[in-house]
Enzyme design. Structure first.
Site, short mmCIF file in Angstrom:
data_model
loop_
_atom_site.label_atom_id
_atom_site.label_comp_id
_atom_site.label_asym_id
_atom_site.label_seq_id
_atom_site.Cartn_x
_atom_site.Cartn_y
_atom_site.Cartn_z
N GLU A 77 3.55 -1.48 -1.66
CA GLU A 77 3.29 -1.67 -0.23
C GLU A 77 4.32 -2.55 0.47
OE1 GLU A 77 1.45 0.25 1.11
OE2 GLU A 77 0.05 0.92 -0.44
N GLU A 80 4.81 6.18 4.64
CA GLU A 80 4.27 7.09 3.61
C GLU A 80 5.38 7.85 2.89
OE1 GLU A 80 1.31 6.45 2.88
OE2 GLU A 80 1.04 5.27 4.71
#
EC number: 3.4.11.-
Length: 936
Positions: A369, A347
């Site tokens: 991602e 994150e």
């Protein structure tokens, strides 16, 4: 006087000026009907580009008693083409008021503006009687309200229980990918970056959080407070976040002055301290690695009691499942600690990859991602070397599992509607994305890769990027002299533009990387050695279709990769390199060698198949001197061999002989790789009730790996890699009813029960202990009771795994019912519970029947395309391995074709069943004979 809304619309439509270029609309305005039967002025799923949001001024007020929220938003908009219409997103919101204001915030019309709704595209349209002129500044003002969502998207309610049994409510957001429109009317596409000024109203017993630090709090009467937050940086709508809660926090400051705060429910506050330490260290690492300071004054990490995904990277306010953020040293295992660290690393990497630079559209979500997944490993290797993050290979092995099926997709794929976009968050985007970045990093060198991504981040900061923008940024321009000297750069001359020097060859980097991102699948490299010559070929690796199948050639057509090959030989101490850009090639070695191993350390994303002589040489090498190859090379050989067995390209005998050396193996990665394949074969054969092979395979595994099992201590001693090995090996031994394992686990379980859970079990083996304890009625009931009162989600997940391991089908049915009810077992845990029951040999039909019976409820809880629904489908269906089961699965999905016709996961799941069927038909007799020979 105000006329009725529908009458006004009828009047104004006749005189409306649709100043929208025809290229922006796929069909004439008016073909699509709004909810009131009137023509909707826009026909595409994606918004028109002629109006761009600049700044949102948002006021939001959630009522945690009535479970509703009201809000208003004033959006500064930039008009690119003259128009009467503003089209934006809204889903499940009641729009009370809509007004268009000029740059002085004066009303353009004295009428109440009508709002057309088009739910199938989640869009609304506001008509302005006065034309909005290109280049002028306007504001769109809307008032709205809705219930807090019951699911995990938009602005939703979450609850937790205190130790005293009191239920408390909080409200939190989750917007990625397309759910900001559930919390406010907005331009909910990543390219529409804007600034946000957020105000939140709350009661005195709660706090409010948003992306930016609190600027001031104003008391507004009636016991309400309004928290006003600083203006945000430019960002996409899916990164906006706000939370109203009564959570407790712990804070720290980075060396560069960033305030980091971890939030959790008050009675779990003591579990936040490790996350704070990790976040501080990892954020400082990223600032140095990317050479760009984190641009916000603060970063919050908050554990939300109800959360479907693992975590979410909202800029400055990252949200997490409790299991992904909280760490209790008395309960959490080494694997749990590693998981928390990696999720935080993921994150925090997004604060640059995704937040600072955002993909232009969801087809390139891998730019977010894939990078964040890869940076998990890069960051932990640098910051936490003691955690020994040596399982990156597993990430690539997982990607290959998906990519070797025809149901795979290119990394960069078309995705238009919300369900298609949801499905983009998959193994291909995350894991394959990470693996091709790893291959690229090894190709460019660490320094070349790092400097290239710094250029990329600087070039596109606060903006959006596409696939090709990354490749253009990775290599700097240099002089012909530097290029000739082998610098990591493009030649500045036109003749060799985009060329890159690799192993003495000039490579077009963009062209090379397009072969990895714009076509699906993984290459298979075939190797045949004759004297000093290596005959190399490439083809698409497919698990289900053999070369003698009529469809094989059509599935191979057009597939060609530019592959950076690496290889080692018995006579070289260094890695040799070659770029393969054709279907076949011949390499000449400097001298004759005993063996050759391609894909050094499996840094490349491809599988290698040797000829018979090549496999014999490598099998013998492992037997007599396995350390001549690195642990990564050993693990990748095992993986490649068994993948080739599944594809029908290598005999099972040969692969089983290859892992014959594992008695001498001391590294956990190759050891667990070989053991994992044997265990997966056992589980599949056990479900088919083939008694003799099931018994013999279990006997063989326990005999062959007995030394490894017996030397494991029931403690938390050792390095993280040793502890992870212990966790896996003892779990397998007890699952296989190995008497010394069962005896020790029962002793520990009974002692734990006698102390009423007061004594601490060794954390790495606690789940195994609970699983053994759950096999009788009293043990199962006690664990269910402890599940209900535990204040640690990590511990609860271990309890749930144990409860789902019961061999009593009535108990499994009860668990599933508790899961669908969502009270004792939270709804967020239902997908993993269904999977846990499905992988239990007693429960796989039970779980499938449950999914069919409750399908409509499941889709209500977990939207089509979401992580949850995909895990439910794959978790149940892939347990099957017979043609009858395959037919039943296909019949069920045909019965709900309207719902699932566009879902790629259905094809993924059914293709996995076909793979299982083929594996058994090809290998069952071989396995039976091989085991009989070894055991006799």
């Amino acid at each position: 006087m105000i006329v009725s809304r529908s009458q006004e619309i009828l009047e104004i439509l006749s005189s409306a000026q649709f100043c929208v270029q025809s290229s922006d609309s796929s069909s004439p305005a008016g073909e699509n009907l709004a909810t009131n039967g009137l023509p909707f002025p826009w026909s595409k799923v994606r918004l028109p580009s002629y109006i761009v949001p600049v700044h949102y001024h948002l006021l939001i007020h959630p009522n945690l008693t009535t479970l509703r929220f009201n809000g208003s938003v004033k959006i500064e908009i930039d008009v690119k083409n003259n128009t009467n219409w503003v089209v934006l997103h809204s889903k499940n919101l009641k729009i009370f008021t809509a007004t268009v204001l000029d740059e002085h915030e004066a009303h353009l019309s004295d009428k109440v503006l009508s709002v057309l709704e088009y739910p199938s595209h989640e869009q609304i349209a506001i008509f302005s009687p006065k034309i909005l002129t290109s280049g002028e500044k306007y504001f769109l003002y809307l008032e709205f309200g809705a219930p807090l969502s019951d699911g995990f998207y938009g602005f939703y309610k979450s609850t937790y229980k205190t130790k005293a049994g009191e239920t408390r409510v909080l409200a939190s957001t989750h917007f990625e990918p397309t759910s900001a429109r559930m919390a406010l009317p907005c331009f909910d596409e990543p390219i529409f970056k804007a600034n946000y000024t957020v105000r939140i109203r709350r009661g005195p017993s709660h706090i409010a959080l948003s992306n930016m630090p609190l600027e001031q709090t104003v008391e507004i009467g009636n016991g309400l407070f309004e928290d006003q937050f600083e203006v945000s940086v430019r960002m996409s709508s899916y990164l906006l976040a706000f939370i109203v809660c009564d959570l407790r926090s712990v804070s720290g400051m980075t060396a560069t002055g960033i305030n980091i705060t971890i939030y959790a429910v008050p009675e779990k506050w003591h579990q936040t301290h490790y996350a704070l330490e990790a976040a501080l260290r990892l954020l400082e690492f990223y600032e140095q690695y990317f050479n760009i300071l984190y641009p916000l004054p603060k970063l919050d990490l908050i554990a939300i009691p109800d959360f479907q995904a693992g975590a979410m990277e909202n800029w400055g306010l990252t949200t997490y499942r409790e299991t992904s953020l909280l760490y209790d040293p008395d309960i959490s295992s080494a694997s749990d600690k590693l998981w928390v660290t990696m999720v935080i690393g993921h994150e925090l990497a997004h604060q640059w990859f995704g937040n600072l630079v955002t993909m232009e559209w969801w087809n390139d979500i891998w730019l977010n991602e894939g990078f964040a997944r890869y940076m998990e490993f890069v960051s932990l290797e640098a910051v936490y070397p003691e955690l020994k993050v040596d399982h990156f290979l597993d990430t690539c092995f997982g990607a290959i599992g998906r990519d070797s099926l025809n149901s795979s997709r290119p990394i960069s794929s078309l995705a238009e509607n919300p369900a298609q976009i949801e499905e983009m968050f998959d193994t291909v985007s995350y894991d394959k994305g990470a693996c091709i970045l790893h291959m690229l990093r090894n190709f460019l060198t660490n320094e070349g890769f790092q400097s290239g991504i710094i250029r990329y981040l600087r070039r596109f900061k606060y903006s959006n990027a596409r696939n090709e923008d990354l490749w253009d940024s990775l290599i700097k321009t240099c002089s012909e002299e530097e290029f000739t000297a082998g610098e990591y750069c493009y030649s500045s001359t036109q003749a060799t533009k985009n060329a890159y020097r690799f192993a003495g060859e000039h490579i077009d980097l963009k062209k090379m990387m397009y072969t990895w991102t714009l076509q699906k699948g993984i290459p298979l490299i075939t190797v045949k050695r004759q004297g000093r010559k290596l005959y190399i070929g490439q083809e698409r690796f497919l698990k289900i279709v053999l070369p003698d199948d009529p469809s094989w050639h059509s599935l191979q057509e057009g597939y060609l990769w530019h592959i950076p090959l690496t290889y080692k030989t018995s006579h070289s101490d260094y890695e040799m390199k070659h770029i393969l850009t054709t279907k076949s090639d011949v390499l000449t070695l400097d001298e004759e060698v005993d063996w050759v191993k391609l894909n050094s350390d499996m840094n490349g994303y491809y599988i290698v198949h040797y000829d018979e002589e090549g496999w014999n040489a490598l099998t013998e090498l492992l037997r007599i001197n396995h350390t001549a190859l690195s642990f990564k090379d050993r693990a990748s050989l095992i993986h490649n061999a068994f993948q080739l067995v599944t594809a029908g390209r290598l005999s099972l005998n040969r692969a089983l002989d290859l892992i014959g050396y594992l008695k001498s193996e001391t590294h956990n990665v190759p050891l667990l790789q070989g053991l994992g394949y044997l265990q997966s074969f056992y589980k599949m054969i056990e479900k088919r009730n083939i008694a003799d092979i099931t018994h013999n395979l279990k006997t063989y595994i326990l005999q062959y790996f007995r030394d490894v099992i017996d030397k494991q201590s029931w403690s938390d001693d050792g390095m993280v890699s040793d502890r992870r090995l212990r966790e896996e090996v003892l779990s397998l031994a007890c699952d296989f009813d190995y008497p010394p394992c069962l005896e020790k686990a029962k002793h520990l379980y009974n002692s734990w029960v006698e102390s009423n859970g007061a004594i601490s079990l060794p954390t790495d083996v606690s789940e195994t202990v609970y699983m053994v304890g759950a096999q009788d009625d009293s043990g199962w009931a006690y664990l269910l009771e402890k599940y209900g009162v535990s204040m640690c989600e990590t511990e609860k997940s271990k309890f749930l795994s144990a409860l789902a391991s019961s061999k009593d089908s009535e108990k499994l049915s009860r668990l599933l019912q508790l899961g669908i009810n969502g009270t004792l077992i939270k709804t967020q845990n239902l997908p993993s519970l269904i999977y846990l029951v499905a992988k239990n040999p007693v429960g796989h039909f039970l779980a499938w029947d449950f999914v069919k019976k409750h399908w409509d409820e499941l889709v209500e809880k977990f939207p089509l395309g979401s992580f949850g629904i995909r895990n439910i489908i794959v978790g149940t269906v892939t347990q099957f391995s017979s043609t009858e089961e395959l037919r039943e699965v296909e019949d069920f999905f045909k019965s709900i074709t309207e719902q699932v016709s566009e879902l790629r996961v259905i094809q993924v799941a059914t293709e996995n069943v076909e793979k299982n069927i083929m594996w058994l038909s090809r290998n069952l007799e071989t396995m039976r004979t091989w085991l009989q020979q070894r055991l006799n």
